[in-house]
Scaffold this motif. Structure first.
Motif, PDB file in Angstrom:
ATOM      1  N   GLY A 118      15.524  -0.245   1.653  1.00  0.00           N
ATOM      2  CA  GLY A 118      14.928  -1.198   0.728  1.00  0.00           C
ATOM      3  C   GLY A 118      13.546  -0.835   0.227  1.00  0.00           C
ATOM      4  N   HIS A 119      13.053   0.359   0.541  1.00  0.00           N
ATOM      5  CA  HIS A 119      11.719   0.728   0.069  1.00  0.00           C
ATOM      6  C   HIS A 119      11.827   1.517  -1.232  1.00  0.00           C
ATOM      7  CE1 HIS A 119       9.954  -0.562   3.840  1.00  0.00           C
ATOM      8  NE2 HIS A 119      10.929   0.073   4.461  1.00  0.00           N
ATOM      9  N   LYS A 120      11.022   1.142  -2.200  1.00  0.00           N
ATOM     10  CA  LYS A 120      11.032   1.868  -3.469  1.00  0.00           C
ATOM     11  C   LYS A 120      10.368   3.228  -3.266  1.00  0.00           C
ATOM     12  CE  LYS A 120      10.066   1.338  -8.378  1.00  0.00           C
ATOM     13  NZ  LYS A 120       9.220   0.700  -9.391  1.00  0.00           N
ATOM     14  N   THR A 121      11.145   4.271  -3.457  1.00  0.00           N
ATOM     15  CA  THR A 121      10.719   5.615  -3.064  1.00  0.00           C
ATOM     16  C   THR A 121      10.919   6.599  -4.207  1.00  0.00           C
ATOM     17  OG1 THR A 121      11.439   5.103  -0.808  1.00  0.00           O
ATOM     18  CG2 THR A 121      11.097   7.423  -1.324  1.00  0.00           C
ATOM     19  N   ASN A 158       0.930   2.923  -9.338  1.00  0.00           N
ATOM     20  CA  ASN A 158       0.842   1.746 -10.200  1.00  0.00           C
ATOM     21  C   ASN A 158       2.219   1.216 -10.597  1.00  0.00           C
ATOM     22  OD1 ASN A 158      -1.914   1.771 -10.124  1.00  0.00           O
ATOM     23  ND2 ASN A 158      -2.132   3.037 -11.973  1.00  0.00           N
ATOM     24  N   MET A 159       3.211   2.087 -10.557  1.00  0.00           N
ATOM     25  CA  MET A 159       4.572   1.638 -10.879  1.00  0.00           C
ATOM     26  C   MET A 159       5.209   0.921  -9.702  1.00  0.00           C
ATOM     27  SD  MET A 159       5.912   5.030 -12.903  1.00  0.00           S
ATOM     28  CE  MET A 159       7.563   4.506 -13.309  1.00  0.00           C
ATOM     29  N   GLY A 160       4.493   0.827  -8.596  1.00  0.00           N
ATOM     30  CA  GLY A 160       4.984   0.048  -7.463  1.00  0.00           C
ATOM     31  C   GLY A 160       5.795   0.826  -6.446  1.00  0.00           C
ATOM     32  N   PHE A 161       5.708   2.152  -6.472  1.00  0.00           N
ATOM     33  CA  PHE A 161       6.410   2.916  -5.448  1.00  0.00           C
ATOM     34  C   PHE A 161       5.711   2.745  -4.107  1.00  0.00           C
ATOM     35  CE2 PHE A 161       8.202   5.144  -9.119  1.00  0.00           C
ATOM     36  CZ  PHE A 161       9.521   5.202  -8.720  1.00  0.00           C
ATOM     37  N   GLU A 162       6.529   2.529  -3.046  1.00  0.00           N
ATOM     38  CA  GLU A 162       5.944   2.360  -1.715  1.00  0.00           C
ATOM     39  C   GLU A 162       5.750   3.708  -1.034  1.00  0.00           C
ATOM     40  OE1 GLU A 162       7.713  -0.871   0.840  1.00  0.00           O
ATOM     41  OE2 GLU A 162       9.022  -0.995  -0.903  1.00  0.00           O
ATOM     42  N   TYR A 163       6.725   4.594  -1.220  1.00  0.00           N
ATOM     43  CA  TYR A 163       6.639   5.900  -0.581  1.00  0.00           C
ATOM     44  C   TYR A 163       6.809   6.989  -1.628  1.00  0.00           C
ATOM     45  CZ  TYR A 163       6.961   3.374   3.780  1.00  0.00           C
ATOM     46  OH  TYR A 163       6.715   2.521   4.812  1.00  0.00           O
ATOM     47  N   ILE A 164       5.880   7.926  -1.627  1.00  0.00           N
ATOM     48  CA  ILE A 164       5.947   9.055  -2.542  1.00  0.00           C
ATOM     49  C   ILE A 164       6.084  10.303  -1.686  1.00  0.00           C
ATOM     50  CG2 ILE A 164       4.698  10.345  -4.320  1.00  0.00           C
ATOM     51  CD1 ILE A 164       3.210   7.655  -4.915  1.00  0.00           C
ATOM     52  N   ILE A 165       7.251  10.934  -1.759  1.00  0.00           N
ATOM     53  CA  ILE A 165       7.533  12.096  -0.907  1.00  0.00           C
ATOM     54  C   ILE A 165       7.298  13.354  -1.743  1.00  0.00           C
ATOM     55  CG2 ILE A 165       9.222  13.139   0.647  1.00  0.00           C
ATOM     56  CD1 ILE A 165       8.680  10.163   1.229  1.00  0.00           C
ATOM     57  N   CYS A 166       6.426  14.226  -1.265  1.00  0.00           N
ATOM     58  CA  CYS A 166       6.136  15.472  -1.976  1.00  0.00           C
ATOM     59  C   CYS A 166       6.837  16.616  -1.250  1.00  0.00           C
ATOM     60  CB  CYS A 166       4.630  15.744  -2.018  1.00  0.00           C
ATOM     61  SG  CYS A 166       3.712  14.421  -2.822  1.00  0.00           S
ATOM     62  N   ASP A 167       7.856  17.182  -1.877  1.00  0.00           N
ATOM     63  CA  ASP A 167       8.595  18.296  -1.284  1.00  0.00           C
ATOM     64  C   ASP A 167       7.849  19.587  -1.626  1.00  0.00           C
ATOM     65  OD1 ASP A 167      10.533  19.894  -0.154  1.00  0.00           O
ATOM     66  OD2 ASP A 167      11.831  19.841  -1.920  1.00  0.00           O
ATOM     67  N   GLU A 203       0.190  11.271   4.797  1.00  0.00           N
ATOM     68  CA  GLU A 203       0.900  11.677   6.009  1.00  0.00           C
ATOM     69  C   GLU A 203       1.612  12.999   5.721  1.00  0.00           C
ATOM     70  OE1 GLU A 203       2.915   8.672   8.219  1.00  0.00           O
ATOM     71  OE2 GLU A 203       2.046   7.047   7.054  1.00  0.00           O
ATOM     72  N   ALA A 204       1.946  13.706   6.775  1.00  0.00           N
ATOM     73  CA  ALA A 204       2.627  14.997   6.600  1.00  0.00           C
ATOM     74  C   ALA A 204       3.787  15.093   7.579  1.00  0.00           C
ATOM     75  CB  ALA A 204       1.652  16.143   6.824  1.00  0.00           C
ATOM     76  N   LEU A 205       4.945  15.470   7.059  1.00  0.00           N
ATOM     77  CA  LEU A 205       6.068  15.839   7.919  1.00  0.00           C
ATOM     78  C   LEU A 205       6.058  17.353   8.007  1.00  0.00           C
ATOM     79  CD1 LEU A 205       9.332  13.882   6.960  1.00  0.00           C
ATOM     80  CD2 LEU A 205       7.666  13.348   8.706  1.00  0.00           C
ATOM     81  N   MET A 265       0.840  -1.196   0.000  1.00  0.00           N
ATOM     82  CA  MET A 265       0.000   0.000   0.000  1.00  0.00           C
ATOM     83  C   MET A 265       0.882   1.256   0.000  1.00  0.00           C
ATOM     84  SD  MET A 265      -3.027   1.058  -0.121  1.00  0.00           S
ATOM     85  CE  MET A 265      -3.798   2.641   0.147  1.00  0.00           C
ATOM     86  N   ALA A 266       0.828   1.986  -1.081  1.00  0.00           N
ATOM     87  CA  ALA A 266       1.688   3.172  -1.199  1.00  0.00           C
ATOM     88  C   ALA A 266       1.228   4.269  -0.234  1.00  0.00           C
ATOM     89  CB  ALA A 266       1.648   3.686  -2.627  1.00  0.00           C
ATOM     90  N   ARG A 267       2.186   5.020   0.275  1.00  0.00           N
ATOM     91  CA  ARG A 267       1.863   6.158   1.136  1.00  0.00           C
ATOM     92  C   ARG A 267       2.410   7.423   0.487  1.00  0.00           C
ATOM     93  NH1 ARG A 267      -1.863   5.438   4.830  1.00  0.00           N
ATOM     94  NH2 ARG A 267      -0.943   6.754   6.451  1.00  0.00           N
ATOM     95  N   ILE A 268       1.569   8.449   0.489  1.00  0.00           N
ATOM     96  CA  ILE A 268       2.010   9.745  -0.034  1.00  0.00           C
ATOM     97  C   ILE A 268       2.307  10.638   1.171  1.00  0.00           C
ATOM     98  CG2 ILE A 268       1.358  11.743  -1.424  1.00  0.00           C
ATOM     99  CD1 ILE A 268      -0.560   9.861  -2.953  1.00  0.00           C
TER     100      ILE A 268
END
Lengths: 271, 285
Positions: free
Chosen positions: A31-34, A111-120, A138-140, A1-4
């Protein structure tokens, strides 16, 4: 389950891009595809911090406008095979970031299988910042221990709670994490800086980490390597702790106490 | 954390606080559920409550009314911003028939009030009211004596609040999450209870009283539509501004030390804002 995950602050210059770079690198090294996306259209910096500015051909806006495919625009990180960078456009107007377009790109990344998508996120509360946080799970919240930064973080938290897709649709709210950067225990002790307890008392969200003020951050940016790569520095270790906590490990807080230089340190120098 | 400088992150002008007009600017944030209905019917009929201002007439004389409205709004054309209005005729002398309904309606419209109904009208006027396209409001009980003909949103408070003026409202708005800089919460026509912190730069507004079971650091405006009996209570006060019925007070030199960091209440005494201990045993300022 990908997280943005959106990395945001309201105020500029507090360390969003530095934190995005190190956080995404840390996730990828475990090891996480990011993928890390630069939303600062017109003022792109992430590619510099990641040291890939010479490899930028296509950018986020090209992908949104259908002028390039995601595969063409994604830049593989020079250190980690699991990490990709989607740069911002330097020349376009930020209004080119359409909500539909951003959503489409994020879906494609999932859909490309990224686990974590970080939006700067860019600084401010304008369109670019809104687009970066709209789809976040989630938000940092990057905050410096001083009143104006805390105030702006408070503001951006309110915006996340009102404008994010999760808030609008009434689903589970965006998970918020407080990341305090440029923390100087010495100045806190001298009452020149807010303590992390003070910041937390105002913002009232869980603390994910404290990054100490350090010269190695500037050094890292100038070299085009995320600070987390500088093994042995307190900044690198603090970012490693943040990644560990994000992944659910229980790690004690470090770098919050001022320690007077010890006898050996004084003899052998060091900062 | 009392040393946060009171910079106003949100912005409203005080001159707009006297009337209900500012209500339209209020962004209810996450207060109302936005989730879309799963079933889309062509029409759905549900009970709903709309908020309207009441225009309580003490005279049917157009010229006198025009002068009073002009004075109240200060000539500003967006004071009411097309609020719905209910014309209350209970205070009209019995002998002032015939009433110039068309004149009154156009006068209210001139001030951007949108009359939709008439309240407390005697039965023999029903036909002519209906002829002017207004509804008759019958479901409402007659007003309590202490609310008797009183100029709608009173910009300055009436003296000596009645001791036991319990408003008839039973509704209350409860907020359990921190109210943050730039956020604004308006409890329309009711009391507001906040159990979380109200931060600097936040603004909480209620037509009734405000209760904060935490620290109040932002701006708090009680009695926003003119109720001088509204009060503000908080467990810890360090507000940027407090206002009751449009009378406000700021704290440039800091909140009075004897009430800082302890439960206190704020009430209106004449045209002066008083700070008292929460159990009103002690009285000061």
């Amino acid at each position: 389950m990908a997280r943005i995950i959106v990395v945001t602050s309201g105020k500029g210059g507090v360390g969003k891009t530095t934190s995005s770079a190190s956080f995404s690198t840390g996730l990828a090294m475990r090891g996480h595809k990011t993928v890390v996306i630069d939303f600062d259209v017109g003022l792109r910096n992430l590619d510099l911090i990641m040291g890939c500015e010479r490899r930028v051909v296509y950018d986020l806006i090209n992908v949104i406008n259908g002028e390039a495919s995601l595969n063409q625009a994604l830049i593989k990180d020079k250190h980690c095979d699991n990490l990709f960078i989607l740069p911002a456009s330097q020349t376009r107007d930020k209004d080119a970031l359409s909500e539909d377009g951003v959503e489409r790109v994020l879906h494609e990344l999932i859909n490309m299988g990224f686990e974590y998508i970080i939006c700067d996120s860019p600084a401010g509360i304008e369109h670019g910042a809104l687009m970066a946080l709209t789809f976040a799970d989630e938000a940092l919240i990057v905050t410096n221990p001083e009143v104006s930064s805390v105030r702006d973080s408070d503001r951006i938290l309110g915006i996340i709670q009102a404008k994010s897709r999760r808030a609008q649709s009434g689903s589970e709210p965006v998970k918020e994490h407080l990341l305090i950067t440029r923390y100087s225990p010495k100045r806190v002790e001298a009452d020149e800086m807010l303590s992390h307890e003070d910041v937390q008392e105002i913002l009232r969200i869980p603390l994910i980490g404290i990054i100490p003020e350090s010269e190695s951050v500037l050094h890292a940016s100038n070299q085009g390597n995320p600070a987390i790569h500088f093994k042995g520095t307190d900044v690198a270790e603090a970012y490693e702790d943040v990644v560990s906590r994000f992944l659910g490990q229980d790690v004690p807080l470090r770098f919050t106490q001022y320690e007077k230089p010890g006898f050996l340190q004084r003899i052998f120098g060091g900062k | 954390m009392a040393d946060l400088t009171p910079v106003f992150a949100g912005s409203v002008f005080l001159s707009k606080m006297h009337g209900p007009a500012h209500a339209r600017e209020v962004n209810p944030l996450s207060l109302s559920p936005m989730s879309k209905s799963l079933f889309q019917k062509p029409i759905e009929i549900k009970i709903s409550t709309v908020v309207a201002v009441s225009a309580i007439l003490a005279t049917a004389d157009r010229i006198a009314l025009d002068a009073a409205l002009n004075e109240m709004t200060g000539g500003s054309t967006d004071f009411f911003e097309d609020d719905l209005a209910v014309i209350d005729v209970a205070g009209l002398p019995a002998d002032c028939t015939p009433i110039d309904w068309a004149g009154i309606i156009s006068l209210l419209k001139k001030y951007r009030l949108n009359p939709v109904a008439v309240r407390n009208a005697p039965p023999h006027l029903a036909a002519e009211i209906a002829a002017h396209g207004l509804s008759l409001e019958t479901a409402v009980k007659s007003r309590e004596p202490e609310h008797a003909p009183q100029q709608e949103p009173a910009p300055v408070a009436a003296p000596a609040p009645a001791a036991a003026a319990a408003p008839a409202e039973t509704n209350v708005m409860i907020i359990d999450t921190p109210v943050r800089a730039g956020q604004r919460i308006y409890a329309r026509g009711c009391d507001l209870v906040v159990t979380a912190v109200v931060n600097n730069g936040a603004e909480i507004i209620a037509d009734g009283s405000i209760h904060v079971y935490n620290t109040l650091n932002g701006r708090a405006l009680a009695g926003a539509s003119g109720n001088p009996n509204a009060r503000i209570f908080a467990l810890e006060l360090s507000p940027e501004l407090v206002s009751i019925a449009g009378v406000y007070r700021t704290f440039e030199d800091g909140f009075p030390a004897e009430f800082a960091r302890k439960p206190a209440q704020i009430r209106l005494n004449g045209d002066r804002i008083d700070i008292l201990s929460v159990n009103s045993a002690t009285r000061a300022l």
